[in-house]
Design a protein around this motif. Sequence first.
Motif, PDB file in Angstrom:
ATOM      1  N   ASP A  38       0.808  -1.214   0.000  1.00  0.00           N
ATOM      2  CA  ASP A  38       0.000   0.000   0.000  1.00  0.00           C
ATOM      3  C   ASP A  38       0.842   1.265   0.000  1.00  0.00           C
TER       4      ASP A  38
ATOM      5  N   ALA B 226      -2.073   7.443  -0.738  1.00  0.00           N
ATOM      6  CA  ALA B 226      -3.315   7.012  -1.389  1.00  0.00           C
ATOM      7  C   ALA B 226      -4.351   6.604  -0.349  1.00  0.00           C
ATOM      8  N   ARG B 227      -3.894   5.928   0.713  1.00  0.00           N
ATOM      9  CA  ARG B 227      -4.818   5.518   1.784  1.00  0.00           C
ATOM     10  C   ARG B 227      -5.440   6.744   2.450  1.00  0.00           C
TER      11      ARG B 227
ATOM     12  N   SER C 180      -5.786   9.753   1.241  1.00  0.00           N
ATOM     13  CA  SER C 180      -6.668  10.413   0.286  1.00  0.00           C
ATOM     14  C   SER C 180      -8.033   9.719   0.237  1.00  0.00           C
ATOM     15  N   SER C 181      -8.009   8.398   0.217  1.00  0.00           N
ATOM     16  CA  SER C 181      -9.253   7.627   0.210  1.00  0.00           C
ATOM     17  C   SER C 181     -10.036   7.852   1.496  1.00  0.00           C
ATOM     18  N   MET C 182      -9.340   7.843   2.622  1.00  0.00           N
ATOM     19  CA  MET C 182     -10.017   8.089   3.902  1.00  0.00           C
ATOM     20  C   MET C 182     -10.676   9.465   3.910  1.00  0.00           C
TER      21      MET C 182
ATOM     22  N   ARG D 254     -11.676  11.241   1.338  1.00  0.00           N
ATOM     23  CA  ARG D 254     -12.787  11.226   0.398  1.00  0.00           C
ATOM     24  C   ARG D 254     -14.031  10.567   1.011  1.00  0.00           C
ATOM     25  N   LEU D 255     -13.811   9.545   1.848  1.00  0.00           N
ATOM     26  CA  LEU D 255     -14.922   8.809   2.463  1.00  0.00           C
ATOM     27  C   LEU D 255     -15.327   9.345   3.834  1.00  0.00           C
TER      28      LEU D 255
END
Length: 101
Positions: free
Chosen positions: A51, A55-56, A58-60, A62-63
């Motif tokens: 991983d 990126a992790r 950024s995803s967190m 976004r969610l």
Amino acid sequence: MIIDMHAHWRPRALAEALKQRTKPPLIEINAKGEEIYRDARRAVPAHTMFDDMDARLSSMNRLGISTAVLSLFGQLQWIERLPAQESLALCQVHNNAIGEI
């Protein structure tokens, strides 16, 4: 506040440690020059196994996830079952990577 209580994380530092091993689990170069993760059951492209923390995060974001409880990804949890000397070194790499973030 949203907390992800079941998040797996596979640090790139662990990939580097697996490249130093001479027996599975390890990362090796195949005949095509690709890095392959290999254990007793499978061989898969190594780039799919680890991983990227940016990126992790950024995803967190976004969610709307504010906190994630990180554990080692299931395909790699066998490192805890290796002989103690081998297991300890790899588990420390994972724990140290978590500590750094």
